[in-house]
Design a protein around this motif. Structure first.
Motif, PDB file in Angstrom:
ATOM      1  N   GLN A  42      32.096  34.832 -20.429  1.00  0.00           N
ATOM      2  CA  GLN A  42      33.296  34.996 -21.264  1.00  0.00           C
ATOM      3  C   GLN A  42      32.999  35.459 -22.685  1.00  0.00           C
ATOM      4  OE1 GLN A  42      35.153  31.079 -22.728  1.00  0.00           O
ATOM      5  NE2 GLN A  42      34.004  30.419 -20.967  1.00  0.00           N
ATOM      6  N   THR A  43      31.767  35.260 -23.173  1.00  0.00           N
ATOM      7  CA  THR A  43      31.506  35.667 -24.565  1.00  0.00           C
ATOM      8  C   THR A  43      31.626  37.184 -24.722  1.00  0.00           C
ATOM      9  OG1 THR A  43      29.103  35.963 -24.390  1.00  0.00           O
ATOM     10  CG2 THR A  43      29.889  33.744 -24.876  1.00  0.00           C
ATOM     11  N   ARG A  75      34.457  39.086 -26.632  1.00  0.00           N
ATOM     12  CA  ARG A  75      34.669  38.879 -28.069  1.00  0.00           C
ATOM     13  C   ARG A  75      34.970  40.164 -28.836  1.00  0.00           C
ATOM     14  NH1 ARG A  75      29.242  38.901 -27.211  1.00  0.00           N
ATOM     15  NH2 ARG A  75      27.891  39.887 -28.749  1.00  0.00           N
ATOM     16  N   PHE A  76      34.552  41.301 -28.300  1.00  0.00           N
ATOM     17  CA  PHE A  76      34.842  42.569 -28.981  1.00  0.00           C
ATOM     18  C   PHE A  76      36.305  42.976 -28.778  1.00  0.00           C
ATOM     19  CE2 PHE A  76      30.442  42.463 -27.515  1.00  0.00           C
ATOM     20  CZ  PHE A  76      29.758  42.625 -28.704  1.00  0.00           C
ATOM     21  N   GLY A  79      27.524  32.162 -16.723  1.00  0.00           N
ATOM     22  CA  GLY A  79      27.746  31.700 -18.092  1.00  0.00           C
ATOM     23  C   GLY A  79      27.438  30.226 -18.262  1.00  0.00           C
ATOM     24  N   ALA A  80      28.342  29.520 -18.923  1.00  0.00           N
ATOM     25  CA  ALA A  80      28.128  28.096 -19.168  1.00  0.00           C
ATOM     26  C   ALA A  80      28.984  27.242 -18.239  1.00  0.00           C
ATOM     27  CB  ALA A  80      28.425  27.770 -20.630  1.00  0.00           C
ATOM     28  N   ARG A  94      17.412  51.197 -26.516  1.00  0.00           N
ATOM     29  CA  ARG A  94      17.752  49.790 -26.786  1.00  0.00           C
ATOM     30  C   ARG A  94      18.950  49.733 -27.734  1.00  0.00           C
ATOM     31  NH1 ARG A  94      14.700  45.221 -25.426  1.00  0.00           N
ATOM     32  NH2 ARG A  94      15.204  44.266 -27.403  1.00  0.00           N
ATOM     33  N   PRO A 112      22.347  46.779 -28.949  1.00  0.00           N
ATOM     34  CA  PRO A 112      22.756  45.376 -28.820  1.00  0.00           C
ATOM     35  C   PRO A 112      23.507  45.059 -27.528  1.00  0.00           C
ATOM     36  CG  PRO A 112      23.120  46.102 -31.064  1.00  0.00           C
ATOM     37  CD  PRO A 112      22.666  47.327 -30.289  1.00  0.00           C
ATOM     38  N   VAL A 113      24.380  45.978 -27.078  1.00  0.00           N
ATOM     39  CA  VAL A 113      25.146  45.675 -25.865  1.00  0.00           C
ATOM     40  C   VAL A 113      24.232  45.678 -24.643  1.00  0.00           C
ATOM     41  CG1 VAL A 113      26.997  46.487 -24.349  1.00  0.00           C
ATOM     42  CG2 VAL A 113      27.360  46.411 -26.805  1.00  0.00           C
ATOM     43  N   ASN A 171      20.951  45.087 -24.760  1.00  0.00           N
ATOM     44  CA  ASN A 171      20.112  43.888 -24.930  1.00  0.00           C
ATOM     45  C   ASN A 171      20.848  42.640 -24.444  1.00  0.00           C
ATOM     46  OD1 ASN A 171      18.426  45.637 -26.261  1.00  0.00           O
ATOM     47  ND2 ASN A 171      18.729  44.757 -28.292  1.00  0.00           N
ATOM     48  N   GLU A 172      22.124  42.564 -24.822  1.00  0.00           N
ATOM     49  CA  GLU A 172      22.903  41.372 -24.474  1.00  0.00           C
ATOM     50  C   GLU A 172      23.077  41.270 -22.956  1.00  0.00           C
ATOM     51  OE1 GLU A 172      26.454  40.887 -26.737  1.00  0.00           O
ATOM     52  OE2 GLU A 172      27.301  39.454 -25.321  1.00  0.00           O
ATOM     53  N   GLU A 216      19.814  40.219 -21.375  1.00  0.00           N
ATOM     54  CA  GLU A 216      19.623  38.781 -21.619  1.00  0.00           C
ATOM     55  C   GLU A 216      20.543  37.953 -20.714  1.00  0.00           C
ATOM     56  OE1 GLU A 216      17.347  37.612 -23.529  1.00  0.00           O
ATOM     57  OE2 GLU A 216      17.928  35.500 -23.665  1.00  0.00           O
ATOM     58  N   THR A 239      19.302  35.318 -17.874  1.00  0.00           N
ATOM     59  CA  THR A 239      19.532  33.888 -18.043  1.00  0.00           C
ATOM     60  C   THR A 239      20.557  33.341 -17.051  1.00  0.00           C
ATOM     61  OG1 THR A 239      21.154  34.323 -19.786  1.00  0.00           O
ATOM     62  CG2 THR A 239      18.889  33.903 -20.483  1.00  0.00           C
ATOM     63  N   MET A 298      33.293  46.281 -24.180  1.00  0.00           N
ATOM     64  CA  MET A 298      32.283  45.963 -25.192  1.00  0.00           C
ATOM     65  C   MET A 298      31.967  47.179 -26.062  1.00  0.00           C
ATOM     66  SD  MET A 298      29.699  43.683 -22.832  1.00  0.00           S
ATOM     67  CE  MET A 298      28.802  42.861 -24.165  1.00  0.00           C
TER      68      MET A 298
END
Lengths: 274, 274
Positions: B33-34, B37-38, B58-59, B171, B173-174, B176-177, B180, B184, B253
């Motif tokens: 869900q994060t 945020r955009f 997610g969490a 590379r 940020p989007v 990379n995110e 990640e 995870t 995003m």
């Protein structure tokens, strides 16, 4: 000097908006830049926001992780300094959560002309109980045990610490998110950052501050008590303390509107006329 | 019937705002869900936003993860149905990214009176090449190899897939995110979700749709091509296709303002008078 794209990549730098004024946002231990998403919609529109993850956190590169560099808060401050330099940032209003208040102070000492104000959310210059005059909240052996638990039971450690940090003991999205963030941070970098955060004492740099500082403390925070905020205000020239009624150490996530109200007022007064 | 707090906790449900109207946002495979945020700051203010993570993502809780339930998209749709029921949501405008477009259709079939419009960002009812009449973009053996790679080299798999998804090979940020986030996510639930996403064919449910549908497709998306969007528009009653000039499969995003413009117009027209 690093190439700009190298630092942007290394620290997973994300720039939002295109205002002339800059707000740089630095996450705390075990966190990452996504946790600013609750506060961001509340901030003024005329700022460019510079978000990043410290090396070893979030989606930043682990390729350049150095255990020695990131065993002290000065190493993290260098990340901020590098980003300010490669983006040639000027007049930066810096917002740091928790230990990033101290890291911001260190960065502002290194590049005083680039940073013009510091906003600290739930900061503490020292989490340890030192003497009658300074009670950071924790005995060293308690924190040592907590950090040892990271080796023994990483999930258990995260599930113990997250509700202590957020102040929300029942399951809640913010606590869940923090637990998940702790669990998914590389254990090596997380442990190193934990030691740098919880075992250091940076009270001596407070009196050297030359920038306007806004201290936002919770009135009920298990990690950074009101008395820590009062100590910081007393010992930091040019600082003001504002106390937010709200439980927990993550006011930017749990009370973003209250936090933003103070930030907007502070920026209007301190950064007027730029 | 589950207790409300059980589902809220299980799916890490987060509610923002307090409008009378509801937007529910469902993330795609390997996401959480994060990543909304955009888009969130661009959405209308008078909606209550309901965010969540699918079980296994997610969490959200892994305690209730069921390999069989979450081996088909119907299992994920049940998460949405459960949330709608325990929160007693009415008139939900549903926004789904990628496979969550299909999951939203399945949920809307199950609780048609609770959902009143579907917005799909980069959707595909089937990622496989079936025949001359339908080219989802991937041969089954290629996708099998990709999913096998999850067992052999989980990090390598994430680093291969993320830039393919975002359409940003350098590379960024989007990217990379996303890397990640892939890394995870629990490998067991990620692999199961990948199979459910990439090996299923839900084209047959498109003609049964009864809700207004907005299809937002990228004109350059390695995972869901423009022809997939055109197929969906042709075969989904009450749908409209809007093509956004922008590379990649994560338009929410990378192009949140363009996405929001279409969503706002669609909601104004389709959900007027509620």
């Amino acid at each position: 000097m690093f190439a700009p794209e190298h630092i942007i990549d290394r620290n997973n730098v994300y720039i939002m908006g295109s205002g002339n004024k800059v707000i740089m946002m630095a996450h705390g231990f075990g966190c990452n830049q996504t946790m600013w998403r609750f506060l961001i919609p509340e901030l003024p529109d005329d700022y460019k926001l510079v978000l990043f993850d410290y090396v070893g956190s979030g989606a930043a590169s682990m390729a350049e992780y150095s255990t020695s560099k990131y065993s002290s808060l000065e190493g993290y401050a260098q990340d901020i300094v590098d980003i300010c330099k490669v983006l040639d940032l000027q007049n930066v209003s810096f917002i740091g959560h928790s230990v990033s208040g101290t890291i911001g102070l260190l960065a502002a000492r290194a590049v005083p002309d680039r940073i013009n104000a510091l906003i600290m959310i739930c900061p503490s210059p020292c989490f340890l109980n030192i003497d009658q005059g300074y009670q950071g909240g924790f005995e060293k052996h308690d924190l040592s045990e907590l950090i040892e638990l990271m080796d023994k039971n990483y999930i258990g450690w995260a599930e113990y610490l997250a509700p202590l940090v957020t102040g929300i003991t029942e399951r809640h999205p913010v606590t869940n998110e923090l637990t998940e963030s702790f669990c998914t941070t590389n254990p090596i970098s997380a442990k190193n950052f934990a030691k740098a955060t919880f075992f250091s004492d940076h009270r001596t740099i407070l009196p050297e501050n030359t920038h306007p500082v806004l201290l936002l403390q919770s009135d009920n925070d298990a990690l950074a008590s009101l008395s820590v905020g009062q100590y910081m205000e007393k010992n930091t020239p040019n600082s003001e303390l504002q106390v937010i009624k709200g439980k927990g150490h993550c006011l930017h996530m749990t009370h973003p509107q209250d936090v933003a109200l103070h930030i907007k007022r502070f920026l209007e007064v301190k950064c007027a006329g730029e």
